[in-house]
Design a protein around this motif. Structure first.
Motif, PDB file in Angstrom:
ATOM      1  N   VAL A 149      49.979  87.143 100.512  1.00  0.00           N
ATOM      2  CA  VAL A 149      51.306  87.747 100.666  1.00  0.00           C
ATOM      3  C   VAL A 149      52.016  87.197 101.907  1.00  0.00           C
ATOM      4  O   VAL A 149      51.410  87.092 102.970  1.00  0.00           O
ATOM      5  N   THR A 151      54.808  87.728 104.843  1.00  0.00           N
ATOM      6  CA  THR A 151      55.359  88.914 105.500  1.00  0.00           C
ATOM      7  C   THR A 151      56.654  88.555 106.214  1.00  0.00           C
ATOM      8  O   THR A 151      57.013  87.382 106.310  1.00  0.00           O
ATOM      9  N   ILE A 157      52.827  95.407 107.328  1.00  0.00           N
ATOM     10  CA  ILE A 157      52.379  95.941 106.034  1.00  0.00           C
ATOM     11  C   ILE A 157      51.097  96.744 106.256  1.00  0.00           C
ATOM     12  O   ILE A 157      50.065  96.184 106.625  1.00  0.00           O
ATOM     13  N   SER A 164      52.511  95.711 100.229  1.00  0.00           N
ATOM     14  CA  SER A 164      52.740  94.438  99.548  1.00  0.00           C
ATOM     15  C   SER A 164      52.513  94.729  98.058  1.00  0.00           C
ATOM     16  O   SER A 164      52.271  95.881  97.671  1.00  0.00           O
ATOM     17  N   ARG A 275      54.991  84.348  98.576  1.00  0.00           N
ATOM     18  CA  ARG A 275      53.586  84.221  98.937  1.00  0.00           C
ATOM     19  C   ARG A 275      53.387  82.895  99.676  1.00  0.00           C
ATOM     20  O   ARG A 275      54.207  81.995  99.565  1.00  0.00           O
TER      21      ARG A 275
END
Ligand code: NAI
Length: 468
Positions: A149, A151, A157, A164, A275
């Motif tokens: 993922v 950010t 997160i 996510s 991503r």
């Protein structure tokens, strides 16, 4: 148990496990190293499959609540049992990941549980999940470690309040108000899940439209349909921060071009801004594998990195981060390693968004053709004019085919409609095999099916759609 292999694959996702099986089919000795504790990668464990399980269930819920009375079916107000929904999703995921383990075994691929790294060309060290280490000698190494993922700076997160895609697949209750940062595939699919289950959903997107890579007309129609479903969109907006208290989140955002800040309160935030390739701990730099400035493993047209005998495929390399693209690369790299001519046609990789309606495309968008200066013809057919879609009361959307003005070859195809994800297969084959719109137009399509809309769109490129 031998520690010598023709091929060692690091990563057991759709790229890695397919490469492993194909290499084994071609007579090579293969090991597949995976640290997650289950095979199948992001796709099976925390991506495509669990999200599709939730999309399917939430669609049934939505149908039961709002979609059946028109057919004379009354079933009262449906209720959602989140714990059961999540358990059902987890059961499906377990069956699928176990299925991959079975396939590896069947093909005599050794599945090694642990974290792989490359101390030198020709060897893979595995920090075993069960403890200890195992050093493997590998004539060929395939890096198939996928992605993680991405950010945003300053947004932490925690997978509880700010999630996510991983956290959004396992929320313990339906949020009252979910703010989604990023109007891409994940934001719209998971936004749809929680919207259908009862959440208010606000999407904040940096660009001037959702799914910015998509054909503009399709993206516009898609946004209109989602708005009708109750989505709120803030486009051309940049999130600047999320303030957190125990129960509330305040998301601040401002116009992408600069200007006055706004804020919105909610109880969950989903960060879905893309991503990034996952290469941590592999030791790539030390072994001399070149990376691109976007953090991807650099490869040549045969998937080989800057180090001979080390290959890379899937989300860690250039191109769309899609399971089926990784699978195709897995097949191709195995065939190349085995001495054959593996190949992937990147112009013929379909993309599907599994919302309702679905959105599917292959090949070029109108914008891309214009930018390339290619003369093209548009054939469009709406589902409102397709008998099966009418019967099913699923008439949102259309099929749009873009064919070369000179040769009639299909250059791109875009479908927004209930079953678009399945229907794009025919047009993917058309792009892959260089078929013309006329080829599709003269091919018999079963009646009554939505696929007739594909044929009619092909006919429409030449102004001869019959039912419009
Ligand atoms: P994405 O690239 O599809 O969408 C991210 C969106 O976030 C873009 O529209 C971008 O403009 C926007 N964005 C970026 N920074 C932002 C900011 N600061 N504020 C507001 N908006 C911002 O990425 P997504 O949805 O996270 O998906 C990741 C990958 O997973 C993609 O490559 C996607 O193709 C793949 N995927 C594919 C699925 C499928 O095939 N059905 C399902 C889920 C994921």
């Amino acid at each position: 148990m031998s520690d010598n292999f023709d091929v060692v694959i690091i990563g057991g996702g759709p790229g890695g496990y397919v490469a492993a099986i194909r290499a084994a089919q071609l007579g090579l000795s293969v090991a597949c190293v995976e640290m997650r504790g289950a095979l199948g990668g992001t796709c099976l464990n925390i991506g495509c499959m669990p999200s599709k399980a939730l999309l399917h269930a939430s669609e049934l819920f939505e149908e039961a609540g709002h979609g059946m009375e028109k057919f004379g079916i009354k079933c009262g107000k449906p209720a959602i049992d989140i714990a059961r929904l999540m358990a059902s999703k987890d059961e499906t995921v377990k069956a699928l990941t176990d299925g991959v383990a079975f396939l590896l075994k069947k093909n005599k691929v050794e599945y090694i549980e642990g974290r792989g790294s490359i101390p030198a060309a020709g060897s893979v060290n595995v920090a075993l999940t069960a403890g200890g280490e195992r050093m493997l000698a590998a004539k060929n190494i395939v890096i198939a470690t996928g992605s993680d993922v991405a950010t945003l700076p300053g947004i932490d997160i925690d997978e509880k309040q700010i999630v996510s895609s991983t956290g959004a697949l396992s929320l313990p209750k339906v949020p009252k108000h979910l703010v989604v940062i990023g109007g891409g595939v994940i934001g719209l699919e998971l936004g749809s899940v929680w919207k259908r289950l009862g959440a208010d959903v606000t999407v904040i997107e940096f660009m001037d439209r959702i799914t910015p890579e998509m054909d503009g007309e399709v993206s516009k129609t898609f946004a209109r349909i989602l708005k009708k479903q109750g989505f709120t969109f803030n486009l051309k907006s940049k999130v600047t921060g999320v303030k957190k208290t125990k129960t509330t989140l305040t998301v601040t955002f401002e116009p992408a071009a600069g200007g006055e800040a706004k804020s919105v309160k909610c109880d969950r935030v989903l960060v879905a801004v893309g991503r990034k390739p996952y290469t941590e701990g592999l030791g790539l730099k030390e072994v001399g594998v070149n990376m691109t400035d976007r953090g991807q493993v650099e490869i040549d047209e045969h998937f080989q990195t800057s180090v001979k005998g080390i290959y890379a495929i899937g989300d860690v390399v250039r191109g769309a981060m899609l399971a089926h693209k990784a699978e195709d690369e897995g097949t191709a790299v195995a065939e190349i390693i085995a001495g054959f001519a593996g190949h992937v046609n990147y112009d013929a990789i379909p993309g599907v968004i599994y919302t309702m309606p679905e959105v599917a495309s292959v090949g070029k968008s109108e914008e891309a053709l214009k930018a390339d200066g290619v003369a093209y013809t548009v054939g469009k057919f709406p589902f409102t004019a397709n008998s099966r879609a009418k019967v099913n009361r699923q008439t949102d959307g259309f099929v749009k085919i873009l064919s070369c003005a000179a040769s009639d070859k299909i250059l791109g195809a875009h479908i927004i409609g209930a079953d678009a994800g399945n229907m794009i297969a025919e047009l993917t084959l058309a792009v892959e095999k260089g078929l013309t719109a006329e080829d599709i137009a003269y091919c018999c399509h079963a009646h009554p099916t939505e696929t007739e809309a594909v044929r009619e769109a092909a006919m429409a490129t030449d102004g001869r759609a019959v039912h419009m």
